[in-house]
Write a protein that holds these residues in place. Sequence first.
Motif, short mmCIF file in Angstrom:
data_model
loop_
_atom_site.label_atom_id
_atom_site.label_comp_id
_atom_site.label_asym_id
_atom_site.label_seq_id
_atom_site.Cartn_x
_atom_site.Cartn_y
_atom_site.Cartn_z
N SER A 160 0.83 -1.20 0.00
CA SER A 160 0.00 0.00 0.00
C SER A 160 0.87 1.26 0.00
O SER A 160 0.64 2.20 -0.77
CB SER A 160 -0.92 -0.04 1.22
OG SER A 160 -1.50 1.21 1.43
N LEU A 187 2.42 1.57 -3.45
CA LEU A 187 1.48 1.94 -4.50
C LEU A 187 0.94 3.35 -4.33
O LEU A 187 0.54 3.98 -5.32
CB LEU A 187 0.36 0.90 -4.57
CG LEU A 187 0.85 -0.46 -5.11
CD1 LEU A 187 -0.08 -1.59 -4.69
CD2 LEU A 187 0.99 -0.43 -6.63
N LEU A 226 -9.76 -5.51 8.03
CA LEU A 226 -9.70 -6.93 8.38
C LEU A 226 -10.32 -7.16 9.76
O LEU A 226 -10.59 -6.20 10.50
CB LEU A 226 -8.24 -7.41 8.36
CG LEU A 226 -7.44 -7.08 7.09
CD1 LEU A 226 -6.05 -7.71 7.16
CD2 LEU A 226 -8.17 -7.54 5.84
N THR A 263 -6.99 -4.09 11.22
CA THR A 263 -6.01 -3.57 10.24
C THR A 263 -6.75 -3.08 9.01
O THR A 263 -7.65 -3.76 8.51
CB THR A 263 -5.02 -4.68 9.82
OG1 THR A 263 -4.39 -5.20 10.98
CG2 THR A 263 -3.97 -4.14 8.86
N VAL A 264 -6.37 -1.91 8.51
CA VAL A 264 -7.01 -1.37 7.32
C VAL A 264 -6.01 -1.36 6.16
O VAL A 264 -4.93 -0.77 6.27
CB VAL A 264 -7.53 0.07 7.56
CG1 VAL A 264 -8.12 0.65 6.28
CG2 VAL A 264 -8.58 0.06 8.67
N LEU A 265 -6.37 -2.04 5.08
CA LEU A 265 -5.54 -2.07 3.88
C LEU A 265 -6.09 -1.09 2.87
O LEU A 265 -7.29 -1.06 2.62
CB LEU A 265 -5.54 -3.48 3.27
CG LEU A 265 -5.14 -4.63 4.19
CD1 LEU A 265 -5.20 -5.95 3.42
CD2 LEU A 265 -3.75 -4.41 4.77
N SER A 266 -5.21 -0.29 2.28
CA SER A 266 -5.64 0.64 1.23
C SER A 266 -4.88 0.34 -0.05
O SER A 266 -3.99 -0.50 -0.06
CB SER A 266 -5.41 2.09 1.66
OG SER A 266 -4.03 2.32 1.83
N GLN A 267 -5.22 1.04 -1.09
CA GLN A 267 -4.68 0.85 -2.44
C GLN A 267 -5.23 -0.45 -3.05
O GLN A 267 -4.89 -1.55 -2.60
CB GLN A 267 -3.14 0.83 -2.47
CG GLN A 267 -2.50 2.21 -2.33
CD GLN A 267 -2.72 3.11 -3.56
OE1 GLN A 267 -3.04 2.62 -4.64
NE2 GLN A 267 -2.56 4.40 -3.37
N ILE A 272 -4.61 -2.26 -5.61
CA ILE A 272 -3.69 -3.32 -6.07
C ILE A 272 -3.12 -4.08 -4.87
O ILE A 272 -2.96 -5.31 -4.91
CB ILE A 272 -2.56 -2.74 -6.94
CG1 ILE A 272 -3.13 -2.05 -8.19
CG2 ILE A 272 -1.55 -3.83 -7.34
CD1 ILE A 272 -3.82 -2.94 -9.18
N ALA A 273 -2.83 -3.36 -3.78
CA ALA A 273 -2.34 -4.03 -2.57
C ALA A 273 -3.42 -4.95 -2.00
O ALA A 273 -3.12 -6.05 -1.52
CB ALA A 273 -1.91 -2.99 -1.54
N GLU A 307 -3.65 -8.06 -4.23
CA GLU A 307 -2.53 -8.98 -3.98
C GLU A 307 -2.76 -9.73 -2.65
O GLU A 307 -2.48 -10.92 -2.54
CB GLU A 307 -1.20 -8.20 -3.93
CG GLU A 307 -0.79 -7.55 -5.25
CD GLU A 307 -0.09 -8.52 -6.22
OE1 GLU A 307 0.19 -9.66 -5.85
OE2 GLU A 307 0.15 -8.10 -7.37
N TRP A 308 -3.28 -9.01 -1.65
CA TRP A 308 -3.55 -9.63 -0.36
C TRP A 308 -4.63 -10.71 -0.50
O TRP A 308 -4.51 -11.81 0.07
CB TRP A 308 -4.01 -8.57 0.65
CG TRP A 308 -4.30 -9.12 2.01
CD1 TRP A 308 -3.41 -9.32 3.04
CD2 TRP A 308 -5.58 -9.57 2.51
NE1 TRP A 308 -4.05 -9.85 4.12
CE2 TRP A 308 -5.38 -10.02 3.83
CE3 TRP A 308 -6.86 -9.63 1.95
CZ2 TRP A 308 -6.42 -10.52 4.62
CZ3 TRP A 308 -7.90 -10.14 2.73
CH2 TRP A 308 -7.68 -10.57 4.04
#
Lengths: 215, 215
Positions: free
Chosen positions: A95, A98, B57, B61-65, B67-68, B71-72
């Motif tokens: 992240s 990117l 999640l 946990t916070v995932l951004s982007q 594409i990331a 992939e996760w």
Amino acid sequence: MKYYSYFRSSAAYRVRIALNLKGVDYEQVPVNLAKAQQQAQAYLSRNPQGLVPALELADGTVLSQSIAILEWLEDTYPTPALYPADATKRALMRSFCLNIACDVHPLNNLSVLTYLRDVLGADPQQVAAWYSHWVYRVFDAAEQQVATGTGKFCFGEAPSMADCLLIPQMYNALRFEVDVTAYPTLSAIYTHCTALPAFEAADPARQADNPDQAS
Amino acid sequence: MKYYSYFRSSAAYRVRIALNLKGVDYEQVPVNLAKAQQQAQAYLSRNPQGLVPALELADGTVLSQSIAILEWLEDTYPTPALYPADATKRALMRSFCLNIACDVHPLNNLSVLTYLRDVLGADPQQVAAWYSHWVYRVFDAAEQQVATGTGKFCFGEAPSMADCLLIPQMYNALRFEVDVTAYPTLSAIYTHCTALPAFEAADPARQADNPDQAS
């Protein structure tokens, strides 16, 4: 492997750092963006998108897009690892990477600045304000993401993919005289990393196709 | 998992397709970009970059982007695989995906079009020309990359990450009335994929936060 690169392209600079960190042998082939060699047929036949960098493998396959090349390097030369082994930590690092690769770099590269100037008639002050605007948007978040670290690397105690992305973007920001005083941790990481051999050897100033270097 | 999304965001649309293809359960939380909710403190505390999408999640946990996040998802829910197992083929597919994610989408998203209009004073014709310019640059190369395929999916005989990227970008291009007649294979893939359940359920027209849907 042949690596098609331009000394000043920050996307090309990212991959040079990773190649050096992983100790991969490669032959660098310059593509002069200032002379539009990326649009010449000889290059387009290898990479139809007409952008640098590109990596030509031993079997002739040509990989383009710096992030795809970096992922391929990690898959193919896993040591030293540039991503964390844990999937969630890896996602957080991707992240960070990117943010730079998607939300700063594409807006500030040469073709876009040229379009602003030549097609939309933007003056130098407007181009500079555009450039800084997108750097600030991403660096504001990036500074928060690394502020709790050691100030040596973006994450942890060793160079990672995040540093491969940050260093060229900071190099670019400094070249365009963006005020980076609001980013003390990013600046400290830049100072630390650029003194390390793998980063130093990847520096635009050290590339054979840099006119200052060649002269 | 909570998925922070906006019906019309093409980055959010990509991830919805992948979540559906992998059959992952999630709760969709709308973030209304038209009302700038992505810049409100409630959202910024989760994702300091202030962009959608983001995936929260179970552990917070916070995932951004996008594409990331994609992939996760591939790392965490490997079946069905959306990337080829072979590293070189995977790199070529990532290159296709990143052409769209780096070299079209960031240049044509709402914040950039707003900047062109409000700060640089671009008129509607200039904004439309800007939009098409970057689509053409990438679709010219993308059409070449898929032209030898079946016209059902970008690569191979099943949906892949490449389709997760192409379909939302084509949706956007059509919404902005870009002339796509030069891209018959990309258009055929769009027609084929958008009729499949995982893509249909991800369609902006079907999202609860689409005002036409809610009314």
